[in-house]
Every structure is written in C-alpha cells, then in structure tokens.
Design a protein around this motif. Structure first.
Motif, PDB file in Angstrom:
ATOM      1  N   ASP A 189       0.013  -2.199   8.801  1.00  0.00           N
ATOM      2  CA  ASP A 189       0.740  -2.548   7.579  1.00  0.00           C
ATOM      3  C   ASP A 189       0.114  -1.875   6.366  1.00  0.00           C
ATOM      4  OD1 ASP A 189       2.835  -4.199   6.223  1.00  0.00           O
ATOM      5  OD2 ASP A 189       1.075  -5.069   5.252  1.00  0.00           O
ATOM      6  N   TYR A 190      -1.206  -1.991   6.245  1.00  0.00           N
ATOM      7  CA  TYR A 190      -1.917  -1.333   5.140  1.00  0.00           C
ATOM      8  C   TYR A 190      -1.680   0.172   5.178  1.00  0.00           C
ATOM      9  CZ  TYR A 190      -5.854   1.068   2.964  1.00  0.00           C
ATOM     10  OH  TYR A 190      -6.622   1.946   2.237  1.00  0.00           O
ATOM     11  N   GLU A 191      -1.799   0.778   6.358  1.00  0.00           N
ATOM     12  CA  GLU A 191      -1.673   2.227   6.451  1.00  0.00           C
ATOM     13  C   GLU A 191      -0.254   2.698   6.187  1.00  0.00           C
ATOM     14  OE1 GLU A 191      -3.630   4.272   9.585  1.00  0.00           O
ATOM     15  OE2 GLU A 191      -5.343   2.883   9.643  1.00  0.00           O
ATOM     16  N   THR A 192       0.723   1.858   6.466  1.00  0.00           N
ATOM     17  CA  THR A 192       2.109   2.211   6.134  1.00  0.00           C
ATOM     18  C   THR A 192       2.250   2.458   4.639  1.00  0.00           C
ATOM     19  OG1 THR A 192       3.006   0.966   8.005  1.00  0.00           O
ATOM     20  CG2 THR A 192       4.502   1.415   6.172  1.00  0.00           C
ATOM     21  N   TRP A 193       1.673   1.566   3.843  1.00  0.00           N
ATOM     22  CA  TRP A 193       1.729   1.747   2.391  1.00  0.00           C
ATOM     23  C   TRP A 193       0.975   3.000   1.959  1.00  0.00           C
ATOM     24  CZ3 TRP A 193       5.371  -0.670   0.077  1.00  0.00           C
ATOM     25  CH2 TRP A 193       5.774  -1.945   0.493  1.00  0.00           C
ATOM     26  N   VAL A 194      -0.143   3.274   2.626  1.00  0.00           N
ATOM     27  CA  VAL A 194      -0.904   4.484   2.305  1.00  0.00           C
ATOM     28  C   VAL A 194      -0.060   5.725   2.554  1.00  0.00           C
ATOM     29  CG1 VAL A 194      -2.903   5.896   2.910  1.00  0.00           C
ATOM     30  CG2 VAL A 194      -3.153   3.415   2.732  1.00  0.00           C
ATOM     31  N   PHE A 195       0.621   5.779   3.697  1.00  0.00           N
ATOM     32  CA  PHE A 195       1.457   6.936   4.025  1.00  0.00           C
ATOM     33  C   PHE A 195       2.584   7.106   3.008  1.00  0.00           C
ATOM     34  CE2 PHE A 195      -0.487   7.191   8.232  1.00  0.00           C
ATOM     35  CZ  PHE A 195      -0.434   8.570   8.475  1.00  0.00           C
ATOM     36  N   LEU A 196       3.218   6.014   2.612  1.00  0.00           N
ATOM     37  CA  LEU A 196       4.310   6.116   1.643  1.00  0.00           C
ATOM     38  C   LEU A 196       3.805   6.669   0.314  1.00  0.00           C
ATOM     39  CD1 LEU A 196       6.359   2.836   2.221  1.00  0.00           C
ATOM     40  CD2 LEU A 196       7.081   5.175   2.716  1.00  0.00           C
ATOM     41  N   VAL A 204       5.356   7.253  -3.256  1.00  0.00           N
ATOM     42  CA  VAL A 204       6.009   5.973  -3.533  1.00  0.00           C
ATOM     43  C   VAL A 204       4.984   4.847  -3.384  1.00  0.00           C
ATOM     44  CG1 VAL A 204       7.794   4.339  -2.827  1.00  0.00           C
ATOM     45  CG2 VAL A 204       8.235   6.807  -2.714  1.00  0.00           C
ATOM     46  N   GLY A 205       4.588   4.236  -4.496  1.00  0.00           N
ATOM     47  CA  GLY A 205       3.686   3.096  -4.463  1.00  0.00           C
ATOM     48  C   GLY A 205       4.446   1.819  -4.167  1.00  0.00           C
ATOM     49  N   ARG A 206       3.730   0.728  -3.998  1.00  0.00           N
ATOM     50  CA  ARG A 206       4.383  -0.552  -3.681  1.00  0.00           C
ATOM     51  C   ARG A 206       5.356  -0.977  -4.768  1.00  0.00           C
ATOM     52  NH1 ARG A 206       0.962  -4.784  -0.114  1.00  0.00           N
ATOM     53  NH2 ARG A 206      -0.510  -3.352   0.859  1.00  0.00           N
ATOM     54  N   ALA A 207       4.926  -0.832  -6.028  1.00  0.00           N
ATOM     55  CA  ALA A 207       5.806  -1.247  -7.120  1.00  0.00           C
ATOM     56  C   ALA A 207       7.093  -0.429  -7.111  1.00  0.00           C
ATOM     57  CB  ALA A 207       5.087  -1.089  -8.453  1.00  0.00           C
ATOM     58  N   ASP A 208       6.990   0.886  -6.899  1.00  0.00           N
ATOM     59  CA  ASP A 208       8.182   1.740  -6.830  1.00  0.00           C
ATOM     60  C   ASP A 208       9.091   1.302  -5.681  1.00  0.00           C
ATOM     61  OD1 ASP A 208       7.174   3.386  -8.899  1.00  0.00           O
ATOM     62  OD2 ASP A 208       5.929   4.445  -7.446  1.00  0.00           O
ATOM     63  N   TYR A 209       8.459   1.009  -4.543  1.00  0.00           N
ATOM     64  CA  TYR A 209       9.231   0.616  -3.362  1.00  0.00           C
ATOM     65  C   TYR A 209      10.033  -0.654  -3.636  1.00  0.00           C
ATOM     66  CZ  TYR A 209      10.266  -1.141   1.306  1.00  0.00           C
ATOM     67  OH  TYR A 209      10.918  -1.640   2.407  1.00  0.00           O
ATOM     68  N   GLN A 252      13.244   1.787   2.746  1.00  0.00           N
ATOM     69  CA  GLN A 252      13.023   0.636   3.623  1.00  0.00           C
ATOM     70  C   GLN A 252      13.063   1.050   5.092  1.00  0.00           C
ATOM     71  OE1 GLN A 252      15.892  -2.583   3.250  1.00  0.00           O
ATOM     72  NE2 GLN A 252      14.286  -4.074   3.722  1.00  0.00           N
ATOM     73  N   GLU A 253      13.993   1.900   5.444  1.00  0.00           N
ATOM     74  CA  GLU A 253      14.080   2.372   6.827  1.00  0.00           C
ATOM     75  C   GLU A 253      12.857   3.206   7.199  1.00  0.00           C
ATOM     76  OE1 GLU A 253      18.971   2.666   7.292  1.00  0.00           O
ATOM     77  OE2 GLU A 253      17.822   4.336   6.431  1.00  0.00           O
ATOM     78  N   LEU A 254      12.408   4.030   6.266  1.00  0.00           N
ATOM     79  CA  LEU A 254      11.231   4.850   6.535  1.00  0.00           C
ATOM     80  C   LEU A 254       9.993   3.976   6.684  1.00  0.00           C
ATOM     81  CD1 LEU A 254       9.888   7.603   6.836  1.00  0.00           C
ATOM     82  CD2 LEU A 254       9.670   7.700   4.342  1.00  0.00           C
ATOM     83  N   ARG A 255       9.850   2.984   5.829  1.00  0.00           N
ATOM     84  CA  ARG A 255       8.697   2.082   5.927  1.00  0.00           C
ATOM     85  C   ARG A 255       8.699   1.375   7.280  1.00  0.00           C
ATOM     86  NH1 ARG A 255       7.791  -3.367   5.015  1.00  0.00           N
ATOM     87  NH2 ARG A 255       5.607  -3.853   4.589  1.00  0.00           N
ATOM     88  N   THR A 256       9.845   0.919   7.718  1.00  0.00           N
ATOM     89  CA  THR A 256       9.942   0.243   9.015  1.00  0.00           C
ATOM     90  C   THR A 256       9.561   1.185  10.149  1.00  0.00           C
ATOM     91  OG1 THR A 256      11.683  -1.228   8.193  1.00  0.00           O
ATOM     92  CG2 THR A 256      11.506  -0.964  10.591  1.00  0.00           C
TER      93      THR A 256
END
Length: 288
Positions: A23-30, A36-41, A4-8
């Motif tokens: 926001d979209y690119e944040t998920w891409v980077f993760l 780490v996909g959205r479901a994993d997060y 969560q801290e890394l995503r922020t």
C-alpha cells in the motif's frame, strides 16, 4: 485508464509479488512515476492517467515485482533527514540505524564540553550515512569514513560531495585503513560501526530484497555473526582517546555477547539500547 484504476493495478501487482508494504509503495509509485501525490489523487481519482508516463512506470514496477528494493530503483533514500544515494554497492540505510546516530549525538554533545576538536571514525561506512550525518550535525568535527569495499566508498564519496560534508575517506580492512595516517591522526573520540553481523547460515534465508540484491560483504558476519565485533573491540582501545566511546549497531540477539566483548577490553559504562521496536539494537561503552 483512471488514476483509481492504476492505483488498484499497482497495489494488486505488488501484493501478488509478496511485498508486505504494497500500500505504501503504491503511493510512492504514483508520486515517483506519475507525479501524483495523495492529495492530488483524492481530489480527482477519476482523472485519466497520462499514458505517455505508463511505460516507465511499468518498467520500474516489473523490477519491483522481481524484488529489487524500491530504494535501489529510485537511487536514493532518506536517513536522519538527509537524502543519500544508494545502489547495490551499499546497504540501504535503515531507520534502526538512526537510533545509533542519536546515541552518538548525545555522547558527542557531552564530549564537546571537554574536547576542542572532535574526531570520529565510522568503520564499515557503506553509503556513509552514519559518518556523514554526524559531520553535518557537528560541522567542526573531523570525520573519517573507512570501508574495505571500493564500490561502497565511491558511493560514500558521492554522498559526501552532494551533501557538502568535508570528510576523509579511507579504503582498507577495518583499522588497516588508517595505516598511512600519522600517529596523531589515529586517535578518536568516537568509533562507530554498523558492521556485518548476520550469521553466514542465516543470509540465505533473508527476504529476497536483501539476500539477492544487497552486498553480501556488508551482511555476512561469518559463522556466528560476531567476528567483526570481536576484531574491532580488541583493537579499538589503540585508536581511542581517554574516555572515548565505541558504539555498534547489533542484531537483536547479540547484545549480551557484544557487551561482554567490550567489558573484556576495558570498556566501562557498557550498555544495550533498544530500537524503536523495542529490540536490542545498540551496544556502547566508554574506554576506561
């Protein structure tokens, strides 16, 4: 550090860099750099990150903050459901261009009813995304990719190899690329092109990702942005079969001008097609 801290942190840095799709690119980077996909997060946002992966992520993030396009950093992007390699030798394929391919598909399905063997020419091919997609959708068609840039053709050739698309690749200035072909191989059912169409004076005002990183040769349509439409349309009748089609991607303000070029050069059923955003994006016509 938690996920969560890394995503922020990623989202904050991208937003401060002026990237609207942060926001979209944040998920891409993760997903891309941390696995780490959205479901994993969402299953465990408090999970500690894998520290050994952070240096590579931060290196890529710094480049994105410098407005290098994400697709160039990743080295590929999706187009028509296929995965294409991209780098700074070629334009990044856009969703708008999928509208052009879809129009071509409709025409080719109709053309198949009267033609035993389809021949397609993709002028200003760049990454090859248009012509290669059509080859994959119409495996029996003879598809030729042409471009002036040897660098672009190298990328197109690699995309054709990876996607197992048997296409011909020719280097030259527009129809000059066909100069060494036998006369019977210079006649096509469809000529399709996404040529440079941005007026020269507009190029410097484009967003940094485009202005500073995408190839100017593939962007600059000279003073009024219409040079390549004029030149291609004037010569296209010499390279089309009877009832062959000419199709272009255009800038949103260029529909009337490009349509006029087609009418002046003996094309009929000339029409403008809008993109997913409702903007004029395609001009097409059938040779009379």
């Amino acid at each position: 550090m938690t996920l969560q801290e890394l995503r922020t942190e990623i989202a904050s840095r991208l937003q401060k860099a002026g990237i609207e799709t942060f926001d979209y690119e944040t998920w891409v980077f993760l997903d891309w750099k941390m696995g780490v996909g959205r479901a994993d997060y969402y299953m465990d946002p408090g999970m500690p990150v894998k520290e050994e992966k952070l240096p590579e992520l931060y290196e890529a993030l710094a480049k994105r903050e410098a407005r290098i396009p994400l697709q160039y950093l990743m080295g590929h992007c999706e187009f028509m459901g296929y995965d294409f390699l991209v780098d700074e030798r070629v334009l990044i394929p856009r969703q708008d261009t999928e509208c052009l391919v879809e129009q071509a598909v409709d025409f080719l399905k109709w053309k198949q009813l009267t033609s035993k063997s389809l021949r397609i020419l993709d002028l200003c091919t760049g990454s090859g995304c248009i012509g290669i997609s059509l080859k994959l959708l119409f495996p029996d068609a003879q598809v030729t990719l042409a471009d002036l840039s040897q660098g672009a053709l190298a990328v197109a050739g690699e995309n054709a190899r990876r996607l197992d698309a048997k296409v011909d690749i020719l280097q030259g200035d527009l129809f000059g690329a066909l100069s060494d072909l036998p006369e019977e191989e210079k006649c096509f059912d469809l000529i399709i092109s996404n040529p440079p169409y941005i007026p020269s004076q507009v190029v410097e005002g484009l967003m940094p990702e485009v202005r500073d990183h995408e190839p100017h040769m593939a962007l600059d349509g000279t003073e009024d942005g219409l040079f390549f439409y004029r030149k291609i349309t004037e010569q296209a009748p010499n390279y089309l079969k009877p009832s062959g089609a000419l199709m272009y991607e255009i800038g949103a303000e260029q529909g009337q001008d490009v349509s006029h070029f087609l009418v002046e050069n003996d094309f009929c059923q000339v029409c403008i097609v809008k993109d997913f955003a409702g903007l004029d994006r395609i001009v097409k016509g059938i040779l009379s």
